[in-house]
Structures are given as C-alpha cells and as structure tokens.
Write a protein that holds these residues in place. Structure first.
Motif, PDB file in Angstrom:
ATOM      1  N   TRP A 102       0.837  -1.210   0.000  1.00  0.00           N
ATOM      2  CA  TRP A 102       0.000   0.000   0.000  1.00  0.00           C
ATOM      3  C   TRP A 102       0.867   1.252   0.000  1.00  0.00           C
ATOM      4  N   MET A 103       1.907   1.280   0.835  1.00  0.00           N
ATOM      5  CA  MET A 103       2.781   2.443   0.893  1.00  0.00           C
ATOM      6  C   MET A 103       3.529   2.626  -0.430  1.00  0.00           C
ATOM      7  N   ALA A 104       3.972   1.530  -1.037  1.00  0.00           N
ATOM      8  CA  ALA A 104       4.650   1.627  -2.330  1.00  0.00           C
ATOM      9  C   ALA A 104       3.719   2.236  -3.379  1.00  0.00           C
ATOM     10  N   ALA A 105       2.443   1.859  -3.348  1.00  0.00           N
ATOM     11  CA  ALA A 105       1.474   2.417  -4.290  1.00  0.00           C
ATOM     12  C   ALA A 105       1.268   3.910  -4.043  1.00  0.00           C
ATOM     13  N   MET A 106       1.195   4.317  -2.766  1.00  0.00           N
ATOM     14  CA  MET A 106       1.021   5.740  -2.456  1.00  0.00           C
ATOM     15  C   MET A 106       2.225   6.546  -2.948  1.00  0.00           C
ATOM     16  N   ARG A 107       3.401   6.013  -2.768  1.00  0.00           N
ATOM     17  CA  ARG A 107       4.609   6.716  -3.223  1.00  0.00           C
ATOM     18  C   ARG A 107       4.654   6.777  -4.745  1.00  0.00           C
ATOM     19  N   TRP A 108       4.192   5.701  -5.398  1.00  0.00           N
ATOM     20  CA  TRP A 108       4.164   5.690  -6.867  1.00  0.00           C
ATOM     21  C   TRP A 108       3.199   6.760  -7.379  1.00  0.00           C
ATOM     22  N   LEU A 109       2.047   6.853  -6.775  1.00  0.00           N
ATOM     23  CA  LEU A 109       1.076   7.872  -7.169  1.00  0.00           C
ATOM     24  C   LEU A 109       1.623   9.280  -6.928  1.00  0.00           C
ATOM     25  N   THR A 110       2.317   9.454  -5.808  1.00  0.00           N
ATOM     26  CA  THR A 110       2.907  10.762  -5.510  1.00  0.00           C
ATOM     27  C   THR A 110       3.925  11.146  -6.572  1.00  0.00           C
ATOM     28  N   ARG A 111       4.803  10.211  -6.929  1.00  0.00           N
ATOM     29  CA  ARG A 111       5.820  10.506  -7.944  1.00  0.00           C
ATOM     30  C   ARG A 111       5.197  10.736  -9.313  1.00  0.00           C
ATOM     31  N   THR A 112       4.108  10.036  -9.607  1.00  0.00           N
ATOM     32  CA  THR A 112       3.415  10.237 -10.875  1.00  0.00           C
ATOM     33  C   THR A 112       2.869  11.655 -10.961  1.00  0.00           C
ATOM     34  N   GLY A 113       2.323  12.147  -9.851  1.00  0.00           N
ATOM     35  CA  GLY A 113       1.854  13.523  -9.820  1.00  0.00           C
ATOM     36  C   GLY A 113       2.978  14.527  -9.913  1.00  0.00           C
ATOM     37  N   GLN A 114       4.083  14.238  -9.248  1.00  0.00           N
ATOM     38  CA  GLN A 114       5.198  15.181  -9.223  1.00  0.00           C
ATOM     39  C   GLN A 114       5.863  15.337 -10.585  1.00  0.00           C
ATOM     40  N   ILE A 115       5.858  14.288 -11.393  1.00  0.00           N
ATOM     41  CA  ILE A 115       6.529  14.364 -12.703  1.00  0.00           C
ATOM     42  C   ILE A 115       5.596  14.936 -13.773  1.00  0.00           C
ATOM     43  N   SER A 116       4.315  15.032 -13.459  1.00  0.00           N
ATOM     44  CA  SER A 116       3.336  15.524 -14.427  1.00  0.00           C
ATOM     45  C   SER A 116       3.294  17.053 -14.435  1.00  0.00           C
ATOM     46  N   ASP A 117       3.081  17.614 -15.612  1.00  0.00           N
ATOM     47  CA  ASP A 117       2.865  19.048 -15.752  1.00  0.00           C
ATOM     48  C   ASP A 117       2.035  19.280 -17.005  1.00  0.00           C
ATOM     49  N   ASP A 118       1.979  20.526 -17.487  1.00  0.00           N
ATOM     50  CA  ASP A 118       1.143  20.797 -18.652  1.00  0.00           C
ATOM     51  C   ASP A 118       1.734  20.262 -19.952  1.00  0.00           C
ATOM     52  N   ARG A 119       2.934  19.701 -19.892  1.00  0.00           N
ATOM     53  CA  ARG A 119       3.561  19.115 -21.076  1.00  0.00           C
ATOM     54  C   ARG A 119       3.746  17.606 -20.952  1.00  0.00           C
ATOM     55  N   ARG A 120       3.624  17.078 -19.749  1.00  0.00           N
ATOM     56  CA  ARG A 120       3.791  15.634 -19.554  1.00  0.00           C
ATOM     57  C   ARG A 120       2.656  15.122 -18.680  1.00  0.00           C
ATOM     58  N   GLU A 121       1.818  14.258 -19.244  1.00  0.00           N
ATOM     59  CA  GLU A 121       0.649  13.732 -18.546  1.00  0.00           C
ATOM     60  C   GLU A 121       0.908  12.280 -18.143  1.00  0.00           C
ATOM     61  N   GLU A 122       1.631  12.100 -17.048  1.00  0.00           N
ATOM     62  CA  GLU A 122       2.024  10.749 -16.635  1.00  0.00           C
ATOM     63  C   GLU A 122       0.826   9.902 -16.210  1.00  0.00           C
ATOM     64  N   PHE A 123      -0.209  10.529 -15.640  1.00  0.00           N
ATOM     65  CA  PHE A 123      -1.389   9.764 -15.256  1.00  0.00           C
ATOM     66  C   PHE A 123      -2.126   9.239 -16.486  1.00  0.00           C
ATOM     67  N   ILE A 124      -2.188  10.054 -17.559  1.00  0.00           N
ATOM     68  CA  ILE A 124      -2.797   9.571 -18.801  1.00  0.00           C
ATOM     69  C   ILE A 124      -1.983   8.411 -19.358  1.00  0.00           C
TER      70      ILE A 124
END
Length: 287
Positions: free
Chosen positions: A50-72
């Motif tokens: 569970w903690m690994a998943a939370m950290r993965w989601l956090t990093r996915t958000g941190q690397i995303s911006d208006d030019r890179r949509e990591e969640f998509i």
C-alpha cells in the motif's frame, strides 16, 4: 455507533460516499470504494505494498505538468484509456474508429492551409496525407478541422524537447468538397517515456514499451461526433503489440513511395516522398 471491522468497513465507506450531493458522483465514488476494497481483499494487500502504491502515485503527480501527462500514460498502458474510448464511441461500423488521445496533445496548434508543410524543414522523409472527410452516406463534409500531431523521426513529441514554437502539429480544414491535404515527415515507432513511474512499472514486465509509427488526428465539425484517432503505417513494427492497445486494422494504411516530382495538394517534392491516402468517415451527432 458502528465500530469499524474488516467485515463492515466497506459498507460504512460506501454509505458515507453515497451522500455526495450529485447523484452521478455518489454512484462513481461508491463503486470506486467497493472495487478498491475488493481488490485489496483479493490480493491480500500488505501495508508495505500500500505504501509503495502511495509513493508511486505521488511521484506520478510530481513528474506531471502541462507538457507531460504521466497519469494519462498510466491509464493508457493499463488499457483503461482504450476501454473508455470503446465504451463511449459505439460508432456505426462504417465510421472511422476512435483511438486514444494519448498524453502528448497540445491545444492551440497553428492553422495551416491545404497542402501546407507542418514539419517546417525538420529532418525526415516527406509524407503527404490526403483524402476526404465525409459522412456515413458518402457526402463530403466541409469545414472539418483536423488537429494533427505526431512524433519526430527520433520518436519525440514537442512536449519532450526544448522549444518555444509549435513542432509537428497543426490544424487543417477540409474544403467545400471535403478534401484535406497535409505535408509532414514520416514518423517512426517509438518508446513511451521510460524515465518515470510508468516506465519503471513496465520495465518490470515483458510488455513491449513501443508504439507503432502513426499520426494523430482530432477531427471536429458542427453536426458530427468529434473523432480522436490515428493513422498507422502499414508494415510498421509493433502493430500487434502497441503498448497502449490503440491499433485497429481499419486505421492501418500504406505509405506509398514516390520518386521526386508532383505531389498531392498541387505541390512538388524535390526528393523521394511517401503518400498516405485516407478518407475519414464521421458519424452525425446523436439527436
């Protein structure tokens, strides 16, 4: 007062989220809670996982911006994006099929004229894409806006390079006879970004992280359903293993080789070039 137990927590959480003021929000969040809890029970999720998943989601958000949509991108490689496309685009069999938008579309592309070159001199084999936009009855559709974008010959989109100008993207408009024509450079198959959280997950599997060569299209015109689709090069690598599940046989077209000379759109090409011909068929808006 209901004390929380492993057996009743799902029911309690569903009841709470069912209080959402909007009925559809209540439906979505209640179902999400049920399925998340069912998943955790099925795999006996550990606290470390569970903690690994939370950290993965956090990093996915941190690397995303208006030019890179990591969640998509995550949605794409999990097949969720294509599933949503399929469920929401139950088009007539004669209509051009829809595919995923992908994470690299940029709004506000410059407008180009019939046959204009959107590659602006970038290295690569010239590619002309032309055909007709028409309806299910074969009638031409005028004034359809074709928003076009693609990767370069190194497999990179504009959002992946340092530039302040539009790069390999443009908007074209179909003529009164429904015809459209654009010039670009032939794309190559490419790897999805592997330097982020999504790439880290894919690298732990035998999944191919490549997409076949393609050009993106978003077509919009009043009176017809918007269409998001690709054209894939016939014979390209990875057609049968597209990492985002976007390939459809109806969208695979030959890129025909031509010697220097007259080109589609009334132009002339001084070097060998490729031509892809495709008619986009739009479905009228549901009334």
């Amino acid at each position: 007062m209901d004390l929380v137990t492993e057996d009743n927590i799902t029911e309690l959480a569903v009841d709470r989220w069912a209080t959402a003021h909007d009925p559809r929000t209540a439906e979505l969040l209640s179902a999400l809670v049920r399925h998340l809890h069912d998943f955790a029970r099925e795999v006996r999720l550990t606290e470390a996982e569970w903690m690994a998943a939370m950290r993965w989601l956090t990093r996915t958000g941190q690397i995303s911006d208006d030019r890179r949509e990591e969640f998509i991108l995550a949605s794409d490689v999990l097949g969720l994006s294509m599933l949503v496309v399929q469920m929401n685009n139950r088009l007539d069999p004669a209509a051009t099929p829809a595919t995923v938008l992908g994470p690299f579309h940029i709004d506000g592309s410059p407008e180009r004229g019939y046959g204009d070159d959107m590659s602006d001199g970038l290295h690569g084999t010239p590619l002309y894409v032309h055909g007709t936009v028409r309806d299910l009855d074969g009638k031409p559709v005028a004034d359809a806006v074709l928003d076009v974008w693609q990767a370069d010959t190194d497999g990179r989109y504009e959002s992946q390079v340092v530039t302040d100008e539009a790069r390999l993207r443009a908007k074209y408009t179909s003529r009164a006879d429904g015809e459209y024509c654009l010039r670009t450079v032939a794309p190559l198959g490419y790897a999805i970004p592997m330097d982020g959280p999504v790439g880290e997950l894919v690298a732990r599997t035998d999944i191919s992280h490549f997409r076949p060569a393609h050009v993106h299209f978003l077509i919009a015109v009043e009176g017809y359903e918007p269409l998001i689709t690709h054209l894939f090069r016939e014979g390209a690598q990875y057609l049968d293993s597209d990492v985002v599940f976007g390939t459809k046989q109806e969208l695979v077209v030959p890129f025909v080789e031509h010697e220097p000379g007259p080109a589609p759109g009334g132009g002339h090409c001084d070097v060998p070039f490729l031509v892809a011909e495709y008619d986009f068929v739009l479905q009228p808006t549901a009334r």
